[in-house]
Design a protein around this motif. Sequence first.
Motif, short mmCIF file in Angstrom:
data_model
loop_
_atom_site.label_atom_id
_atom_site.label_comp_id
_atom_site.label_asym_id
_atom_site.label_seq_id
_atom_site.Cartn_x
_atom_site.Cartn_y
_atom_site.Cartn_z
N GLY A 149 1.15 -1.07 -0.18
CA GLY A 149 -0.05 -0.11 -0.09
C GLY A 149 0.80 1.03 0.07
O GLY A 149 0.34 2.12 -0.46
N GLU A 150 1.93 0.91 1.26
CA GLU A 150 2.74 2.21 0.76
C GLU A 150 3.40 2.69 -0.12
O GLU A 150 4.31 3.66 -0.70
N ASN A 151 3.89 1.81 -1.10
CA ASN A 151 5.13 1.77 -1.94
C ASN A 151 3.85 2.26 -3.41
O ASN A 151 3.97 3.61 -4.18
N VAL A 152 2.55 1.85 -3.53
CA VAL A 152 1.72 2.27 -4.30
C VAL A 152 1.88 3.79 -4.28
O VAL A 152 1.23 4.68 -5.34
N ALA A 153 1.28 4.13 -2.93
CA ALA A 153 0.41 5.58 -2.82
C ALA A 153 2.32 6.42 -3.03
O ALA A 153 1.65 7.26 -3.99
N GLU B 66 4.05 10.62 -8.74
CA GLU B 66 3.32 11.18 -10.12
C GLU B 66 2.79 12.13 -10.03
O GLU B 66 3.15 13.54 -11.25
N LEU B 67 1.65 12.91 -8.83
CA LEU B 67 1.51 14.55 -8.84
C LEU B 67 1.92 14.96 -9.09
O LEU B 67 2.05 16.41 -9.55
N PRO C 198 -2.91 15.50 -12.88
CA PRO C 198 -3.22 16.41 -12.00
C PRO C 198 -3.71 16.40 -10.90
O PRO C 198 -3.85 15.91 -10.45
N PRO C 199 -3.12 18.34 -10.90
CA PRO C 199 -3.48 18.65 -9.93
C PRO C 199 -4.34 18.18 -8.41
O PRO C 199 -4.57 17.73 -7.05
N GLY C 200 -5.82 18.10 -9.44
CA GLY C 200 -6.88 17.84 -8.56
C GLY C 200 -6.96 16.30 -7.94
O GLY C 200 -7.79 15.73 -7.96
N PHE C 201 -6.06 15.21 -8.67
CA PHE C 201 -6.17 14.39 -8.46
C PHE C 201 -7.27 13.58 -10.04
O PHE C 201 -7.64 13.98 -10.80
N LEU C 202 -7.03 12.06 -9.69
CA LEU C 202 -7.94 11.82 -10.78
C LEU C 202 -8.91 10.08 -9.73
O LEU C 202 -8.44 9.82 -8.90
#
Lengths: 341, 341
Positions: free
Chosen positions: B227-231, B237-238, B244-248
């Motif tokens: 979980g930590e790695n994916v986050a 990437e953000l 995008p700044p608002g996330f997807l």
Amino acid sequence: MTADEAAALIQNADIVGFSGFTPAGAAKEIPTAIARRATAEHADGRDFKIGVVTGASTGDSLDGELARAHAVLFRTPYQSDHSLRAAINKGETKFFDMHLSVLPQQARYGFLGKIKYAVLEAAAVSDDGEIVLTTSVGATNTFCGVADQILIELNQRHPAELHGLHDIYQPLDPPHRREIPVYTCSDRIGSPTLKVDPAKIAGIVLTNRADEVGSFKETDAVTAQIGENVARFLADELIAGRIPPGFLPVQSGVGNIANAVLGALGANPNIPPFSMYSEVIQDSVIGLMQCGEITFASATSLTVSPSILDEIYADLEFFKQRMVLRPQEISNHSEVVRRLG
Amino acid sequence: MTADEAAALIQNADIVGFSGFTPAGAAKEIPTAIARRATAEHADGRDFKIGVVTGASTGDSLDGELARAHAVLFRTPYQSDHSLRAAINKGETKFFDMHLSVLPQQARYGFLGKIKYAVLEAAAVSDDGEIVLTTSVGATNTFCGVADQILIELNQRHPAELHGLHDIYQPLDPPHRREIPVYTCSDRIGSPTLKVDPAKIAGIVLTNRADEVGSFKETDAVTAQIGENVARFLADELIAGRIPPGFLPVQSGVGNIANAVLGALGANPNIPPFSMYSEVIQDSVIGLMQCGEITFASATSLTVSPSILDEIYADLEFFKQRMVLRPQEISNHSEVVRRLG
């Protein structure tokens, strides 16, 4: 500008987006010149390899020449060239196989790296950057948008009257994307020309070279029987009520068998005239249009034998009313394909 | 009507469409009674097997009970039950694995055969055939449309106040299909109730049985690190500007790892509050909604542990503003998924 002058602009490790989807509409003069340049650089002991991104496969003067010159650093999204395949299998060229409809979005996102040059074939270019493409759209519109500079092969083999054959439409990226408003094969939703910033056009190379599309093999007993079987199956489904009475748009593959299947569909009296939503328009489609069996064809490339292309150009107004070439982001998009049936 | 009376209506070789997508909202009383019936018929030397079509996998009282009673002729589109898997591997039950979003269209086309009965779980039913579904939608709306008759398990464990959680929308089939007008996770495009022809309702069985959702394993060191790695990857990437700044919107899978990843996303200070367009809402989503890290979740099923479901029902107005359950034809549709990002 000569092709060699154009090739001289491109530096080692540059990433280049080329026009072309199959050999149709693929750049030819400039990639051949880049291959010459690579050979000369290598002879002088310098590295020279470029990233090659196109719509799909291309012709020999792009994938073949560049591969034989050991000039391809990486290649995506798809290729079918003998020399390039050997370079990939040797590990000399990196290759990433990608769904053709997602390539443009990934290019815009920057996932392919910075695309420095777009190299494209055009039938006409205006001073304010309106380009009439030739026998394919592919991802050319996106490459022109993301590239720093644009190099054009103005190919006089293709008439400027191709204006109106293409429908250039690029969706916004998420989270701003709306629906792609194609509801029938013939819907037009964009512009007949590709509009680019004229300041980005770094040069125009004149040429007269034909698309490198080979002739199809004549349908033989085996492919004829395959076509027959598919046509009878679909006719039976129509009679059983599992296909609506108006038939549904056909998506055909590419090659001799697809050609034979389309021929058999057109010849089957139980199948009504139909439309196509496909990625490639092949030889057999043209004959079926002439006799009214195919009412409309939407694709991203017109990949036909040289003699068939001559036939089309001799009666261009007839065919422009019956076909449209779209960016592969639209022709191959799951949204439209699922909607049409 | 009792469940056994309902089961008595169903005949050998009938094809039945059941509610449920995962154990959430799956029919329980009637399938268990059908299994009893099958066992009795087999004891009397008669054939008794039915075709079983659902949204996805279901609970033990459907797939498990019917499989152990040797009562499943064929099964589609997806299952994960131990007993049923054994029956499929023995060749006793035919199984077809299908993309979950295309199942409803194939049911309407008749490709699965004639669906005689729809068996569904409801939280409320009105005299004029308006049904409030429970913890999933799946393909229930389509089964009710194509079936000759409808059997309802009215489950009093689920409050009638679930009205407003669901968004029932069914597209027209090609060539009449238009866009699916979902542009953000929270868009509602259909009806809060499933509307059926009341004349088709053959019976209502009262029940109080809970969804057969097992509790999740607590996150351990390995799943926490995943979980930590994916986050961290997504946060990087953000920061790099490729998200995008608002996330997807996030589409999460199902299970302990997906649960851990969502938890890690919620805990990461570099990831802004986000929305989800997914097929299943799991436990971790609920906690993240309570603390504002998840702003909205769209799915086709609410597959949470019994204690978490009690928490949701204790604060239903809060959660109804932050989630929607859609038919799987919409939650899993490539058109919407590609559009949202």
